[in-house]
Scaffold this motif. Structure first.
Motif, PDB file in Angstrom:
ATOM      1  N   VAL A  29       0.860  -1.182   0.000  1.00 16.75           N
ATOM      2  CA  VAL A  29       0.000   0.000   0.000  1.00 16.75           C
ATOM      3  C   VAL A  29       0.896   1.231   0.000  1.00 16.75           C
ATOM      4  CG1 VAL A  29      -1.988  -1.045   1.172  1.00 16.75           C
ATOM      5  CG2 VAL A  29      -0.158  -0.028   2.526  1.00 16.75           C
ATOM      6  N   VAL A  30       0.323   2.353  -0.365  1.00 15.56           N
ATOM      7  CA  VAL A  30       1.051   3.617  -0.352  1.00 15.56           C
ATOM      8  C   VAL A  30       0.568   4.422   0.844  1.00 15.56           C
ATOM      9  CG1 VAL A  30       1.515   5.753  -1.604  1.00 15.56           C
ATOM     10  CG2 VAL A  30       1.303   3.594  -2.856  1.00 15.56           C
ATOM     11  N   LEU A  31       1.506   4.902   1.642  1.00 18.40           N
ATOM     12  CA  LEU A  31       1.142   5.768   2.752  1.00 18.40           C
ATOM     13  C   LEU A  31       0.920   7.178   2.220  1.00 18.40           C
ATOM     14  CD1 LEU A  31       2.622   3.346   4.214  1.00 18.40           C
ATOM     15  CD2 LEU A  31       3.035   4.983   6.038  1.00 18.40           C
ATOM     16  N   THR A  32      -0.148   7.818   2.668  1.00 19.61           N
ATOM     17  CA  THR A  32      -0.412   9.203   2.303  1.00 19.61           C
ATOM     18  C   THR A  32       0.580  10.094   3.057  1.00 19.61           C
ATOM     19  OG1 THR A  32      -1.972   9.525   4.121  1.00 19.61           O
ATOM     20  CG2 THR A  32      -2.883   8.719   2.012  1.00 19.61           C
ATOM     21  N   ASP A  33       0.594  11.377   2.745  1.00 22.04           N
ATOM     22  CA  ASP A  33       1.480  12.299   3.473  1.00 22.04           C
ATOM     23  C   ASP A  33       1.188  12.244   4.973  1.00 22.04           C
ATOM     24  OD1 ASP A  33       2.708  13.126   1.125  1.00 22.04           O
ATOM     25  OD2 ASP A  33       1.462  14.922   0.917  1.00 22.04           O
ATOM     26  N   GLU A  34      -0.095  12.309   5.326  1.00 19.77           N
ATOM     27  CA  GLU A  34      -0.474  12.242   6.739  1.00 19.77           C
ATOM     28  C   GLU A  34      -0.117  10.889   7.343  1.00 19.77           C
ATOM     29  OE1 GLU A  34      -4.352  12.778   9.666  1.00 19.77           O
ATOM     30  OE2 GLU A  34      -4.601  13.026   7.515  1.00 19.77           O
ATOM     31  N   GLY A  35      -0.369   9.821   6.596  1.00 22.82           N
ATOM     32  CA  GLY A  35      -0.040   8.486   7.087  1.00 22.82           C
ATOM     33  C   GLY A  35       1.450   8.317   7.332  1.00 22.82           C
ATOM     34  N   LEU A  36       2.264   8.844   6.427  1.00 25.82           N
ATOM     35  CA  LEU A  36       3.714   8.747   6.583  1.00 25.82           C
ATOM     36  C   LEU A  36       4.180   9.511   7.819  1.00 25.82           C
ATOM     37  CD1 LEU A  36       6.205   7.535   5.229  1.00 25.82           C
ATOM     38  CD2 LEU A  36       6.373   9.620   3.864  1.00 25.82           C
ATOM     39  N   CYS A  37       3.670  10.718   8.014  1.00 27.01           N
ATOM     40  CA  CYS A  37       4.038  11.513   9.195  1.00 27.01           C
ATOM     41  C   CYS A  37       3.615  10.815  10.482  1.00 27.01           C
ATOM     42  CB  CYS A  37       3.405  12.894   9.130  1.00 27.01           C
ATOM     43  SG  CYS A  37       4.131  13.981   7.903  1.00 27.01           S
ATOM     44  N   GLN A  38       2.388  10.322  10.510  1.00 27.29           N
ATOM     45  CA  GLN A  38       1.911   9.649  11.719  1.00 27.29           C
ATOM     46  C   GLN A  38       2.654   8.342  11.966  1.00 27.29           C
ATOM     47  OE1 GLN A  38      -2.177   9.329  12.717  1.00 27.29           O
ATOM     48  NE2 GLN A  38      -2.666  11.376  11.970  1.00 27.29           N
ATOM     49  N   ALA A  39       2.976   7.618  10.903  1.00 30.02           N
ATOM     50  CA  ALA A  39       3.722   6.368  11.061  1.00 30.02           C
ATOM     51  C   ALA A  39       5.086   6.633  11.694  1.00 30.02           C
ATOM     52  CB  ALA A  39       3.887   5.667   9.712  1.00 30.02           C
ATOM     53  N   GLU A  40       5.763   7.674  11.238  1.00 27.55           N
ATOM     54  CA  GLU A  40       7.071   8.035  11.807  1.00 27.55           C
ATOM     55  C   GLU A  40       6.946   8.373  13.289  1.00 27.55           C
ATOM     56  OE1 GLU A  40      10.117   7.992  10.544  1.00 27.55           O
ATOM     57  OE2 GLU A  40       9.610   7.520   8.486  1.00 27.55           O
ATOM     58  N   GLU A  41       5.959   9.215  13.617  1.00 28.24           N
ATOM     59  CA  GLU A  41       5.774   9.635  15.011  1.00 28.24           C
ATOM     60  C   GLU A  41       5.388   8.452  15.899  1.00 28.24           C
ATOM     61  OE1 GLU A  41       5.589  11.765  18.480  1.00 28.24           O
ATOM     62  OE2 GLU A  41       6.525  12.282  16.566  1.00 28.24           O
ATOM     63  N   LEU A  42       4.444   7.643  15.461  1.00 28.88           N
ATOM     64  CA  LEU A  42       4.025   6.486  16.249  1.00 28.88           C
ATOM     65  C   LEU A  42       5.152   5.477  16.418  1.00 28.88           C
ATOM     66  CD1 LEU A  42       0.466   6.038  14.755  1.00 28.88           C
ATOM     67  CD2 LEU A  42       0.999   6.551  17.158  1.00 28.88           C
ATOM     68  N   PHE A  43       5.957   5.313  15.385  1.00 25.19           N
ATOM     69  CA  PHE A  43       7.093   4.392  15.481  1.00 25.19           C
ATOM     70  C   PHE A  43       8.036   4.847  16.597  1.00 25.19           C
ATOM     71  CE2 PHE A  43      11.135   2.468  14.339  1.00 25.19           C
ATOM     72  CZ  PHE A  43      10.745   1.175  14.054  1.00 25.19           C
ATOM     73  N   ARG A  44       8.333   6.162  16.628  1.00 26.35           N
ATOM     74  CA  ARG A  44       9.205   6.703  17.688  1.00 26.35           C
ATOM     75  C   ARG A  44       8.575   6.518  19.063  1.00 26.35           C
ATOM     76  NH1 ARG A  44       8.985  11.628  15.681  1.00 26.35           N
ATOM     77  NH2 ARG A  44       9.649  11.454  13.568  1.00 26.35           N
ATOM     78  N   VAL A  45       7.303   6.863  19.188  1.00 18.73           N
ATOM     79  CA  VAL A  45       6.610   6.781  20.480  1.00 18.73           C
ATOM     80  C   VAL A  45       6.545   5.347  20.989  1.00 18.73           C
ATOM     81  CG1 VAL A  45       4.355   7.049  21.586  1.00 18.73           C
ATOM     82  CG2 VAL A  45       5.267   8.882  20.154  1.00 18.73           C
ATOM     83  N   LEU A  46       6.201   4.422  20.098  1.00 12.33           N
ATOM     84  CA  LEU A  46       5.980   3.037  20.524  1.00 12.33           C
ATOM     85  C   LEU A  46       7.248   2.190  20.619  1.00 12.33           C
ATOM     86  CD1 LEU A  46       2.762   2.263  18.447  1.00 12.33           C
ATOM     87  CD2 LEU A  46       2.920   2.681  20.908  1.00 12.33           C
ATOM     88  N   PHE A  47       8.275   2.498  19.805  1.00 12.20           N
ATOM     89  CA  PHE A  47       9.388   1.563  19.704  1.00 12.20           C
ATOM     90  C   PHE A  47      10.778   2.133  19.976  1.00 12.20           C
ATOM     91  CE2 PHE A  47       6.110  -0.013  16.619  1.00 12.20           C
ATOM     92  CZ  PHE A  47       5.649  -1.028  17.422  1.00 12.20           C
ATOM     93  N   ALA A  48      10.914   3.447  20.113  1.00 11.62           N
ATOM     94  CA  ALA A  48      12.251   4.014  20.345  1.00 11.62           C
ATOM     95  C   ALA A  48      12.660   3.800  21.805  1.00 11.62           C
ATOM     96  CB  ALA A  48      12.262   5.499  20.022  1.00 11.62           C
TER      97      ALA A  48
END
Length: 76
Positions: free
Chosen positions: A54-73
């Motif tokens: 699937v293709v992430l939208t601009d909003e999806g890409l931004c949220q994916a980056e932020e959630l990745f940091r919050v949940l897994f960093a």
């Protein structure tokens, strides 16, 4: 058990970050219901296609980056 679908969707979106390729494409090997909800929220392209990603939208890409940091960093 009562499941919080918002938390599931956040985790799936964050995990889509792990499989990013071609800048914004991600493999769609996650729960079909979660992927459909993410599509309805405008985070990803329609998962009901023959494509394996699937293709992430601009909003999806931004949220994916932020959630990745919050949940897994690691917090140092």
């Amino acid at each position: 058990m009562d499941i919080d679908e918002e938390k599931i969707d956040a985790a799936v979106l964050a995990l889509l970050r792990l499989t990013l390729h071609d800048e914004r494409r991600a493999w769609k090997g996650f729960d079909w219901n979660a992927m459909e909800r993410l599509h309805r929220k405008g985070m990803i392209s329609d998962p009901a296609s023959k494509a394996k990603s699937v293709v992430l939208t601009d909003e999806g890409l931004c949220q994916a980056e932020e959630l990745f940091r919050v949940l897994f960093a690691r917090i140092e």
